[in-house]
Design a protein around this motif. Structure first.
Motif, PDB file in Angstrom:
ATOM      1  N   ASN A   1       2.224  53.959   9.888  1.00 27.61           N
ATOM      2  CA  ASN A   1       3.683  53.832   9.954  1.00 27.61           C
ATOM      3  C   ASN A   1       3.178  52.562  10.961  1.00 27.61           C
ATOM      4  O   ASN A   1       4.547  52.881  12.242  1.00 27.61           O
ATOM      5  CB  ASN A   1       4.502  53.894   9.726  1.00 27.61           C
ATOM      6  CG  ASN A   1       4.859  54.300   7.805  1.00 27.61           C
ATOM      7  OD1 ASN A   1       5.329  53.870   7.958  1.00 27.61           O
ATOM      8  ND2 ASN A   1       4.385  55.848   7.887  1.00 27.61           N
TER       9      ASN A   1
ATOM     10  N   LYS B   1       3.677  50.074  13.270  1.00 26.55           N
ATOM     11  CA  LYS B   1       5.303  49.299  13.488  1.00 26.55           C
ATOM     12  C   LYS B   1       6.216  49.299  14.037  1.00 26.55           C
ATOM     13  O   LYS B   1       6.831  49.406  15.170  1.00 26.55           O
ATOM     14  CB  LYS B   1       5.212  47.682  12.394  1.00 26.55           C
ATOM     15  CG  LYS B   1       4.333  46.757  12.026  1.00 26.55           C
ATOM     16  CD  LYS B   1       4.348  45.516  11.647  1.00 26.55           C
ATOM     17  CE  LYS B   1       3.317  44.616  10.645  1.00 26.55           C
ATOM     18  NZ  LYS B   1       3.416  43.688  10.165  1.00 26.55           N
ATOM     19  N   SER B   2       6.330  50.847  13.285  1.00 24.10           N
ATOM     20  CA  SER B   2       8.173  51.086  13.602  1.00 24.10           C
ATOM     21  C   SER B   2       7.273  52.251  14.386  1.00 24.10           C
ATOM     22  O   SER B   2       7.634  53.196  14.999  1.00 24.10           O
ATOM     23  CB  SER B   2       8.510  52.275  12.208  1.00 24.10           C
ATOM     24  OG  SER B   2       7.832  53.022  11.334  1.00 24.10           O
TER      25      SER B   2
ATOM     26  N   PRO C   1       4.562  53.023  17.073  1.00 24.45           N
ATOM     27  CA  PRO C   1       3.391  52.499  17.690  1.00 24.45           C
ATOM     28  C   PRO C   1       3.143  53.690  18.375  1.00 24.45           C
ATOM     29  O   PRO C   1       3.807  53.535  20.177  1.00 24.45           O
ATOM     30  CB  PRO C   1       3.720  51.377  18.417  1.00 24.45           C
ATOM     31  CG  PRO C   1       5.262  51.504  18.612  1.00 24.45           C
ATOM     32  CD  PRO C   1       5.626  52.594  17.648  1.00 24.45           C
TER      33      PRO C   1
ATOM     34  N   GLY D   1       4.995  39.895  18.582  1.00 23.51           N
ATOM     35  CA  GLY D   1       3.890  39.290  17.378  1.00 23.51           C
ATOM     36  C   GLY D   1       2.969  39.956  18.365  1.00 23.51           C
ATOM     37  O   GLY D   1       1.749  40.752  17.950  1.00 23.51           O
TER      38      GLY D   1
ATOM     39  N   PRO E   1       1.626  44.664  20.012  1.00 27.72           N
ATOM     40  CA  PRO E   1       1.695  45.502  18.160  1.00 27.72           C
ATOM     41  C   PRO E   1       2.060  46.733  19.170  1.00 27.72           C
ATOM     42  O   PRO E   1       2.145  47.622  18.097  1.00 27.72           O
ATOM     43  CB  PRO E   1      -0.014  44.813  17.993  1.00 27.72           C
ATOM     44  CG  PRO E   1      -0.482  44.467  18.505  1.00 27.72           C
ATOM     45  CD  PRO E   1      -0.108  43.786  19.761  1.00 27.72           C
TER      46      PRO E   1
ATOM     47  N   HIS F   1       5.633  48.354  19.057  1.00 26.65           N
ATOM     48  CA  HIS F   1       6.639  47.419  17.552  1.00 26.65           C
ATOM     49  C   HIS F   1       5.918  46.122  17.168  1.00 26.65           C
ATOM     50  O   HIS F   1       5.946  45.775  15.637  1.00 26.65           O
ATOM     51  CB  HIS F   1       7.849  48.539  17.928  1.00 26.65           C
ATOM     52  CG  HIS F   1       8.869  48.890  17.948  1.00 26.65           C
ATOM     53  ND1 HIS F   1       8.371  49.776  17.207  1.00 26.65           N
ATOM     54  CD2 HIS F   1       9.411  49.187  19.326  1.00 26.65           C
ATOM     55  CE1 HIS F   1       9.106  51.285  17.919  1.00 26.65           C
ATOM     56  NE2 HIS F   1       9.446  50.673  19.365  1.00 26.65           N
ATOM     57  N   GLY F   2       5.855  44.967  17.572  1.00 29.35           N
ATOM     58  CA  GLY F   2       4.716  43.822  16.840  1.00 29.35           C
ATOM     59  C   GLY F   2       6.212  43.029  17.300  1.00 29.35           C
ATOM     60  O   GLY F   2       7.224  42.881  17.334  1.00 29.35           O
TER      61      GLY F   2
ATOM     62  N   VAL G   1      10.034  42.161  11.597  1.00 29.77           N
ATOM     63  CA  VAL G   1      10.224  43.209  10.061  1.00 29.77           C
ATOM     64  C   VAL G   1      10.977  41.876   8.933  1.00 29.77           C
ATOM     65  O   VAL G   1      11.365  42.149   8.161  1.00 29.77           O
ATOM     66  CB  VAL G   1      10.509  44.290   9.381  1.00 29.77           C
ATOM     67  CG1 VAL G   1      11.424  44.585  10.324  1.00 29.77           C
ATOM     68  CG2 VAL G   1       9.287  45.605   8.684  1.00 29.77           C
TER      69      VAL G   1
ATOM     70  N   TRP H   1      13.657  44.494  13.973  1.00 33.59           N
ATOM     71  CA  TRP H   1      12.297  44.774  14.941  1.00 33.59           C
ATOM     72  C   TRP H   1      12.523  46.322  14.137  1.00 33.59           C
ATOM     73  O   TRP H   1      12.858  47.068  14.323  1.00 33.59           O
ATOM     74  CB  TRP H   1      12.416  44.478  16.135  1.00 33.59           C
ATOM     75  CG  TRP H   1      11.949  43.239  16.552  1.00 33.59           C
ATOM     76  CD1 TRP H   1      10.577  43.019  16.852  1.00 33.59           C
ATOM     77  CD2 TRP H   1      12.608  41.946  16.137  1.00 33.59           C
ATOM     78  NE1 TRP H   1      10.722  41.765  17.145  1.00 33.59           N
ATOM     79  CE2 TRP H   1      11.456  41.319  17.668  1.00 33.59           C
ATOM     80  CE3 TRP H   1      13.388  42.165  16.532  1.00 33.59           C
ATOM     81  CZ2 TRP H   1      12.098  39.975  17.291  1.00 33.59           C
ATOM     82  CZ3 TRP H   1      14.657  40.938  17.486  1.00 33.59           C
ATOM     83  CH2 TRP H   1      13.825  39.642  18.145  1.00 33.59           C
ATOM     84  N   PRO H   2      10.971  46.793  13.810  1.00 34.69           N
ATOM     85  CA  PRO H   2      10.983  48.028  13.747  1.00 34.69           C
ATOM     86  C   PRO H   2      10.839  49.290  15.065  1.00 34.69           C
ATOM     87  O   PRO H   2      10.826  48.928  15.757  1.00 34.69           O
ATOM     88  CB  PRO H   2       9.781  47.855  13.356  1.00 34.69           C
ATOM     89  CG  PRO H   2       9.292  47.247  12.866  1.00 34.69           C
ATOM     90  CD  PRO H   2      10.167  46.135  13.479  1.00 34.69           C
TER      91      PRO H   2
END
Lengths: 261, 261
Positions: free
Chosen positions: B54, B56-57, B59, B180, B183, B186-187, B190, B223-224
């Motif tokens: 996971n 993205k949430s 990192p 984006g 990353p 969180h990047g 979502v 966002w995550p």
């Protein structure tokens, strides 16, 4: 049969049935292939930590659940002990056998690590018009042990192994941008130019793979290589580790292009 | 003293001496701040695997060596048990105390996880001319529990928590591209638009943080959020877990801009 146009699921079926036992380069074109390292649970934390600290040489695509032979992300109905055409088993650091099926060796505390492979970015380079010499010369990519120390993690440490592709001057920037956009499969180069700077004494004598022609208008460009984690694991001489045989990869259901996001 | 222009090392010194015990937003501008989760080694593999699955949430910026209070990458001379202005200790899922120093609780089998924080991409958004509403309104970012299931790992599972920023229509693409490109913090978003699609019933009643104004020409962008791993850990009610208190982060020596590469 032309394996290059077959779907990954169908090629894996042939592999599982023992009908394909060859290297997988070019099969299911457009889909990512992955390196395999299977380790017992008691080494898994240190190895995952090593990967977290060295994402460029050890980009993890998926880690299985402990004891689970299937995968959840990389493909449907995978049996990781049967769906690779050739495995290597190392015991206490010594290669004790090559097998087309390792199901009988599987144990409940084994964890599979699937690691990104430069095949994915090579297909993008070719698409972008950048020549890939070892493919042109139909040989293995040249690989070198460098003087770049990986960030150690627990029991694992060692030097980074790199792969080299000679790139024409007017394609260097493009090759950085194309591969830099794919961090899940090694990403951007780690070095461009003079091999001595990263401890490579003779560019014509790679430590693994084959030497390739470097033309007058070309510069050697070096990418972190998936051989690094294997080499680092071997340093530790674990009681057992199972890997794919070189070039005999897992063909995944993930398209190379999806590794960009 | 203006903490925003002080170097991270100097601010951490004041924190260690107990001279700063407040939230760290805005301190050492331009430098990344990190979330903290400290867990015993027996939970560390599952947690690291959860983060790998996971990203993205969750990192991960750095994982300490087992039992080591210092960090190797995020900053010089860090003592992770003293250099955060406020800690929370949870035992069996219950908050048992808030402390400015947890050195006396440290054990030889503890592992520290430092996790990327949206402060880093917010400073990039502002730099790019994208408004960040909760900063304008001087409150906490609104956060929501979604219907998006995280990929489980070992004992850890749960829903993704997201943070929301209202973005004007003509800045949505820019906000995707700016975040984006980061990353490690969180990047990219979502979800963009209708909150109901990801299971949010009332945008004006966040599960954590404060509601913010959404103007007529704006769309909620999600966002995550780094609260996800904390919330997932709490589901398991581990014997002990130590975290930062909300908003009281580790100020690292890493510049936000370096999180792009």
């Amino acid at each position: 049969m032309d394996y290059s146009i077959m779907k990954p699921y169908d090629v894996r079926k042939l592999i599982r049935e023992g009908k394909i036992t060859t290297p997988t380069a070019g099969m299911s074109a457009g889909y990512a292939q992955a390196n395999l390292v299977i380790l017992p649970k008691d080494l898994a934390f240190d190895f995952l930590l090593f990967a977290q600290r060295n994402p460029k040489s050890c980009p993890i695509l998926e880690v299985s659940d402990v004891g689970d032979k299937s995968l959840k992300y990389l493909g449907e109905d995978i049996n990781i002990t049967k769906d690779i055409p050739k495995y290597r088993v190392y015991e206490n650091g010594i290669l004790t056998g090559e097998y087309t099926d390792v199901e009988n060796l599987w144990k409940d505390d084994y964890v599979s690590f699937l690691i990104g492979c430069s095949f994915s970015f090579e297909s993008e380079l070719i698409e972008a018009g950048v020549p890939v010499r070892h493919i042109e010369e139909k040989c293995n990519v040249p690989m070198y042990i460098t003087n770049i120390e990986c960030t150690p993690a627990g029991i694992f440490s060692g030097k980074m192994v790199v792969s080299m592709r000679p790139i024409p001057y007017d394609n260097i920037v493009k090759s950085v941008l194309v591969t830099g956009a794919m961090p899940k499969v090694h990403g951007a180069p780690v070095h461009i130019g003079d091999p001595a700077v990263i401890g490579i004494k003779n560019i014509n004598r790679p430590d693994f793979g084959d030497p390739v022609t470097i033309k007058d208008n070309e510069v050697p460009v070096f990418w972190p290589c998936g051989v690094t984690p294997q080499s680092v694991v071997m340093n530790v001489k674990p009681k057992i580790v199972i890997t794919h045989a070189p070039g005999h990869m897992l063909i995944t259901d993930i398209k190379n292009i999806d590794l960009k996001y």
